[in-house]
Design an enzyme around this catalytic site. Structure first.
Site, PDB file in Angstrom:
ATOM      1  N   THR A 194      71.290  86.888  73.994  1.00  0.00           N
ATOM      2  CA  THR A 194      72.538  86.405  74.596  1.00  0.00           C
ATOM      3  C   THR A 194      73.735  87.183  74.049  1.00  0.00           C
ATOM      4  OG1 THR A 194      73.968  84.484  74.938  1.00  0.00           O
ATOM      5  CG2 THR A 194      72.809  84.567  72.851  1.00  0.00           C
TER       6      THR A 194
ATOM      7  N   SER B 246      65.158  95.658  53.154  1.00  0.00           N
ATOM      8  CA  SER B 246      64.644  97.034  53.081  1.00  0.00           C
ATOM      9  C   SER B 246      65.353  97.944  54.089  1.00  0.00           C
ATOM     10  CB  SER B 246      63.127  97.073  53.310  1.00  0.00           C
ATOM     11  OG  SER B 246      62.784  96.502  54.561  1.00  0.00           O
TER      12      SER B 246
ATOM     13  N   VAL C 221      59.862  94.240  59.024  1.00  0.00           N
ATOM     14  CA  VAL C 221      59.294  95.308  58.199  1.00  0.00           C
ATOM     15  C   VAL C 221      59.306  94.870  56.732  1.00  0.00           C
ATOM     16  CG1 VAL C 221      59.505  97.747  57.543  1.00  0.00           C
ATOM     17  CG2 VAL C 221      60.188  97.009  59.837  1.00  0.00           C
TER      18      VAL C 221
ATOM     19  N   HIS D  67      65.192  93.251  62.593  1.00  0.00           N
ATOM     20  CA  HIS D  67      64.629  94.536  62.175  1.00  0.00           C
ATOM     21  C   HIS D  67      64.392  94.621  60.668  1.00  0.00           C
ATOM     22  CE1 HIS D  67      65.036  97.165  65.963  1.00  0.00           C
ATOM     23  NE2 HIS D  67      64.964  95.905  66.309  1.00  0.00           N
TER      24      HIS D  67
ATOM     25  N   PRO E  32      58.969  96.306  67.689  1.00  0.00           N
ATOM     26  CA  PRO E  32      58.397  96.372  69.031  1.00  0.00           C
ATOM     27  C   PRO E  32      59.181  97.251  70.004  1.00  0.00           C
ATOM     28  CG  PRO E  32      59.533  94.279  68.726  1.00  0.00           C
ATOM     29  CD  PRO E  32      59.603  95.005  67.410  1.00  0.00           C
TER      30      PRO E  32
ATOM     31  N   GLY F 215      58.929  92.020  55.573  1.00  0.00           N
ATOM     32  CA  GLY F 215      59.582  90.714  55.392  1.00  0.00           C
ATOM     33  C   GLY F 215      61.086  90.849  55.193  1.00  0.00           C
TER      34      GLY F 215
HETATM   35  C1  HEM Z   1      59.755  91.334  71.006  1.00  0.00           C
HETATM   36  C2  HEM Z   1      60.878  91.235  70.517  1.00  0.00           C
HETATM   37  C3  HEM Z   1      62.104  92.057  70.789  1.00  0.00           C
HETATM   38  C4  HEM Z   1      62.264  93.240  71.469  1.00  0.00           C
HETATM   39  C5  HEM Z   1      61.195  94.065  72.162  1.00  0.00           C
HETATM   40  C6  HEM Z   1      63.668  93.576  71.397  1.00  0.00           C
HETATM   41  C7  HEM Z   1      64.233  94.711  71.930  1.00  0.00           C
HETATM   42  C8  HEM Z   1      65.577  95.022  71.885  1.00  0.00           C
HETATM   43  C9  HEM Z   1      66.160  96.214  72.417  1.00  0.00           C
HETATM   44  C10 HEM Z   1      65.396  97.341  73.074  1.00  0.00           C
HETATM   45  C11 HEM Z   1      67.502  96.151  72.204  1.00  0.00           C
HETATM   46  C12 HEM Z   1      68.546  97.187  72.607  1.00  0.00           C
HETATM   47  C13 HEM Z   1      68.923  98.111  71.480  1.00  0.00           C
HETATM   48  C14 HEM Z   1      69.850  99.199  71.982  1.00  0.00           C
HETATM   49  O1  HEM Z   1      69.540  99.792  73.018  1.00  0.00           O
HETATM   50  O2  HEM Z   1      70.874  99.467  71.320  1.00  0.00           O
HETATM   51  C15 HEM Z   1      67.768  94.910  71.556  1.00  0.00           C
HETATM   52  C16 HEM Z   1      69.014  94.470  71.200  1.00  0.00           C
HETATM   53  C17 HEM Z   1      69.239  93.315  70.506  1.00  0.00           C
HETATM   54  N1  HEM Z   1      68.285  92.493  69.972  1.00  0.00           N
HETATM   55 FE1  HEM Z   1      66.326  92.511  70.383  1.00  0.00          FE
HETATM   56  N2  HEM Z   1      64.318  92.607  70.702  1.00  0.00           N
HETATM   57  C18 HEM Z   1      63.400  91.673  70.301  1.00  0.00           C
HETATM   58  C19 HEM Z   1      63.627  90.559  69.532  1.00  0.00           C
HETATM   59  C20 HEM Z   1      64.839  90.237  68.986  1.00  0.00           C
HETATM   60  C21 HEM Z   1      65.056  89.182  68.016  1.00  0.00           C
HETATM   61  C22 HEM Z   1      63.964  88.280  67.455  1.00  0.00           C
HETATM   62  C23 HEM Z   1      66.378  89.195  67.727  1.00  0.00           C
HETATM   63  C24 HEM Z   1      67.141  88.350  66.755  1.00  0.00           C
HETATM   64  C25 HEM Z   1      66.771  87.226  66.252  1.00  0.00           C
HETATM   65  C26 HEM Z   1      66.994  90.227  68.533  1.00  0.00           C
HETATM   66  C27 HEM Z   1      68.346  90.486  68.567  1.00  0.00           C
HETATM   67  C28 HEM Z   1      68.927  91.489  69.306  1.00  0.00           C
HETATM   68  C29 HEM Z   1      70.369  91.646  69.444  1.00  0.00           C
HETATM   69  C30 HEM Z   1      71.444  90.702  68.915  1.00  0.00           C
HETATM   70  C31 HEM Z   1      70.565  92.802  70.205  1.00  0.00           C
HETATM   71  C32 HEM Z   1      71.906  93.422  70.589  1.00  0.00           C
HETATM   72  C33 HEM Z   1      72.293  94.415  69.519  1.00  0.00           C
HETATM   73  C34 HEM Z   1      73.662  95.020  69.667  1.00  0.00           C
HETATM   74  O3  HEM Z   1      74.407  94.710  70.597  1.00  0.00           O
HETATM   75  O4  HEM Z   1      74.009  95.853  68.819  1.00  0.00           O
HETATM   76  N3  HEM Z   1      66.029  90.850  69.268  1.00  0.00           N
HETATM   77  N4  HEM Z   1      66.566  94.246  71.355  1.00  0.00           N
END
Ligand code: HEM
Ligand code: NAG
Ligand code: NAG
Length: 325
Positions: free
Chosen positions: A197, A79, A73, A69, A166, A75
């Site tokens: 994961t 921010s 935004v 995140h 996204p 880079g």
């Molecule tokens: C198209 C790309 C992506 C989408 C649409 C997406 C969407 C989401 C959403 C909706 C959540 C749940 C947030 C919540 O309900 O609290 C989430 C959690 C998470 N995302 Fe993604 N994500 C994307 C890519 C990534 C990338 C590239 C990373 C890291 C390199 C990432 C790492 C994580 C992690 C670690 C969580 C768990 C956060 C937590 O437990 O606090 N995501 N993501």
């Protein structure tokens, strides 16, 4: 230091994957940037993180999502860590896309520790990347070498956060385009989503797939029943419920890919990549071969964290991560 928790024992499975021929276009990130100015930086951060993980198992996943995140935004310029400084540069946290983002202030805390040892040297943007990469290895994932030398922004942009972060139900085309713009192949894009994961999701982000007919039809029946119990209404009545993204939410492994192949994807995009003919072959391969996933994830992480960064005079080294100097 004696380390005796299961989380750390898993780090013995760590494999070393360093992208040997990685070239960062048009900027000066380097693998030994702090060699003279802060030689113990990485061990210092690691020591703090071990302590933090023991008190709160949600820190690794929070840091990993923070990197995405931040980098998405303006880079990778920290921010996202800025609090509102004035009317023109509001905090990116006001964007609803940043719902669920945690532990920004924990990066500020790590920064204060780093400042004691190497005052004025290390940017918040670099600390954030290092915190995420150490999180990955301490959770059982690969040891990733990352180039450093990012500078911090003096601006933030809630508008860009709204536009660039996204939605969980983006299409595979949009998904591919996001990571292609950071120089990733489709294979690397599928691997970077393997970050899922670790961690959890809230109903707010789950209902989009749970109440979508196409995805619902492809969902594992027991999983659908469970999700429906946890998130019973299309418009969530509470933001308190969290659901683990895979069965091993504090381990960095390839369980996520097996999970989504079984129809147990939490978010729309996770389900979509398991079914789209362009991405599904990689999902299957990562589900079978953890080492291959780790190698691909490592090079993808370097690309994610090196895209569009500020270097040299383009930014500053903030004294405090939540405010400009
Ligand atoms: C198209 C790309 C992506 C989408 C649409 C997406 C969407 C989401 C959403 C909706 C959540 C749940 C947030 C919540 O309900 O609290 C989430 C959690 C998470 N995302 Fe993604 N994500 C994307 C890519 C990534 C990338 C590239 C990373 C890291 C390199 C990432 C790492 C994580 C992690 C670690 C969580 C768990 C956060 C937590 O437990 O606090 N995501 N993501
Ligand atoms: C807001 O803060 C930015 C960054 O510190 C600065 O460049 C800008 O001039 C400020 N704007 C106002 C209206 O104070
Ligand atoms: C949950 O959080 C979202 C995003 O901040 C907000 O729009 C919504 O009103 C909240 N829902 C409840 C029930 O608090």
């Amino acid at each position: 230091m004696e380390i005796s928790l299961p989380l750390i024992k898993l780090a013995t499975m760590v494999i070393i994957a360093m992208p040997l021929s990685f070239v960062v276009q048009g900027n000066q990130l380097s693998y030994n940037y702090y060699k003279n100015s802060c030689p113990n930086l990485e061990s210092l951060i690691k020591k703090e993180l071990v302590r933090l993980f023991l008190t709160d198992v949600t820190t690794p996943s929070a840091f990993l999502r923070l990197v995405f995140h931040d980098c998405q935004v303006q880079g990778c310029d920290a921010s996202i860590l800025l609090d509102t400084n004035n009317a023109t540069h509001g905090s990116e946290m006001t964007s609803s896309r940043n719902f669920g983002i945690k532990h920004r202030e924990t990066i500020g805390y790590i920064k204060s520790i780093v400042e004691e040892e190497c005052p004025g040297q290390v940017s918040c943007a670099d600390i954030l990347i290092l915190a995420a990469k150490v999180s990955v290895s301490l959770s059982g994932g690969p040891f990733i070498q990352v180039p450093l030398g990012r500078k911090d922004s003096t601006t933030s942009s809630p508008k860009e956060a709204d536009a660039k972060l996204p939605s969980p139900t983006i299409t595979v085309d949009e998904f591919i385009a996001i990571f292609k713009s950071k120089g990733m192949s489709i294979q690397e894009s599928v691997s970077i989503l393997g970050a899922h994961t670790l961690g959890v999701g809230h109903c707010l982000n789950i209902v989009g797939s749970l109440y979508n007919q196409e995805i619902r039809d492809n969902m594992n029946l027991k999983f659908k029943t469970l999700l429906t119990l946890l998130c019973p209404t299309e418009s969530p009545l509470t933001n308190l419920t969290v659901v683990p993204i895979d069965m091993t939410p504090i381990l960095f492994d390839n369980q996520y890919y097996r999970h989504i192949l079984m129809g147990k994807a939490l978010f729309g995009i996770d389900s979509s990549i398991s079914r789209d003919p362009r991405t599904a072959p990689f999902v299957t391969r990562f589900a079978k071969d953890k080492r291959y996933f780790f190698e691909t994830f490592s090079s993808a992480f370097v690309k994610l964290s090196s895209a569009n960064v500020l270097t040299d005079m383009q930014g500053e080294v903030r004294r405090k991560c939540n405010q400009v100097n």
